[in-house]
Enzyme design. Sequence first.
Site, PDB file in Angstrom:
ATOM      1  N   LYS A 178       0.859  -1.183   0.000  1.00  0.00           N
ATOM      2  CA  LYS A 178       0.000   0.000   0.000  1.00  0.00           C
ATOM      3  C   LYS A 178       0.887   1.223   0.000  1.00  0.00           C
ATOM      4  O   LYS A 178       2.004   1.235   0.517  1.00  0.00           O
ATOM      5  CB  LYS A 178      -0.938   0.014   1.198  1.00  0.00           C
ATOM      6  N   THR A 189       9.361   3.464   2.204  1.00  0.00           N
ATOM      7  CA  THR A 189       8.407   4.556   1.979  1.00  0.00           C
ATOM      8  C   THR A 189       6.958   4.111   1.775  1.00  0.00           C
ATOM      9  O   THR A 189       6.216   4.766   1.088  1.00  0.00           O
ATOM     10  CB  THR A 189       8.849   5.435   0.783  1.00  0.00           C
ATOM     11  N   SER A 406     -10.482  14.254   8.009  1.00  0.00           N
ATOM     12  CA  SER A 406     -11.936  14.448   8.048  1.00  0.00           C
ATOM     13  C   SER A 406     -12.671  13.522   7.088  1.00  0.00           C
ATOM     14  O   SER A 406     -12.081  12.710   6.433  1.00  0.00           O
ATOM     15  CB  SER A 406     -12.279  15.897   7.728  1.00  0.00           C
TER      16      SER A 406
END
Length: 406
Positions: A178, A189, A406
């Site tokens: 991922k 990374t 959010s």
Amino acid sequence: MKIIKGGVVAPKGFMASGFYSGVKRKRKDLSLIYCEGGATTVGMFTTNKVKAAPVLINEETLSKSNNIKAIVINSGVANACTGKKGYEDAMKITHITGESLNIKSSEVLVASTGVIGEFLPMDKIKLGIKKLSKELGNDLEHGKWAAEGIMTTDTFIKEMAVEINIGGVPIKIGAMAKGSGMIHPNMATMLSFVTTDINMDKDLLNKALKESVEDSYNMISVDGDTSTNDMVLLMASGQGKNNFINSEDEDYKKFKDALHIINTTLAKKIAKDGEGATKLIEVQVKGALSKDDGKKICKSILMSSLVKTAIYGEDPNWGRIIAAAGYSKGNFDPNKVDLFLGNGEEEIYLMKDGTPCIFHEEMAKKIMESDLIIISIDLKEGNNNVKGWGCDFSHDYVNINASYRS
């Protein structure tokens, strides 16, 4: 070598699955890889001084153990910068997983990815692990579910598997990864989990992984940020039943080449899936005086915001490329440089021997409109060639990261 299906469950001895535990909204957020007989396991971890709790625990575990049976991964919350409680929570996950699978907690590795500075919702994760441990399998769907469960802002699943012949025995390597943002060439990374059924010495497994990472995951950049949670873990079950490999012979080289193809393919997928990306960028540095010089120049071009925005805007503003090479601290003579721009099918000269070339603007526009942009720079200084991958910067990158929590 042939490409096969299955991801991390393709090699003998491995099961996996992915599950929605409620850490994130709607998407699967918990994955488990399990090797009942145990696997020789090696890993590489972030070079960021701020290391997430799972990284610290895995480094400690692998320094003491040669046999790992499970890796549990959650997405949505990184469990980074969470102090003593974060470390204790990660340790609890190894104990919960151990109890659920009837194995030792010291045989469990843990990984997390997501928002930094938030505590794990341990009640949800505990329940999720207990349920997930009963839903493991080795078919294509289970491998896919595991790959889905580790995603954050990724837009597609990243998995791959291959089969090679080692001494007349079919050996398989599978992987899932991922990565989309906070990607910078400094260790791995991102998160990557590789499984294989090869029977090989641990030191050689570690050598193959380390050398491959240097030229694959270490050569991608999305945004110049090195994460706190980065890791690559390689598990070898030995159930392929090949003759034990304990020297750098032809069988070792064959395995190493196949491993590198997997790692490079997944690295390119990560770069292509950069947050808000519309184009994959490949930078080829040829004729470098040393490999280190080539890497410095390659990474500098990949990380240049001006280069990335020019490519997003489909503007062949090649002066930004040369400027990025110039401040890389890599050794070269600007008066020797040849510079090309291509898309895998067509290529144009932008600079020859340090002098600008007159190029066809329509051809340049056609190349810049492609999904793949290849920047090739020939330094004519030595015999070292380097490749790296990145992506453009779009308006969506800002939008995604402006509202990540959010």
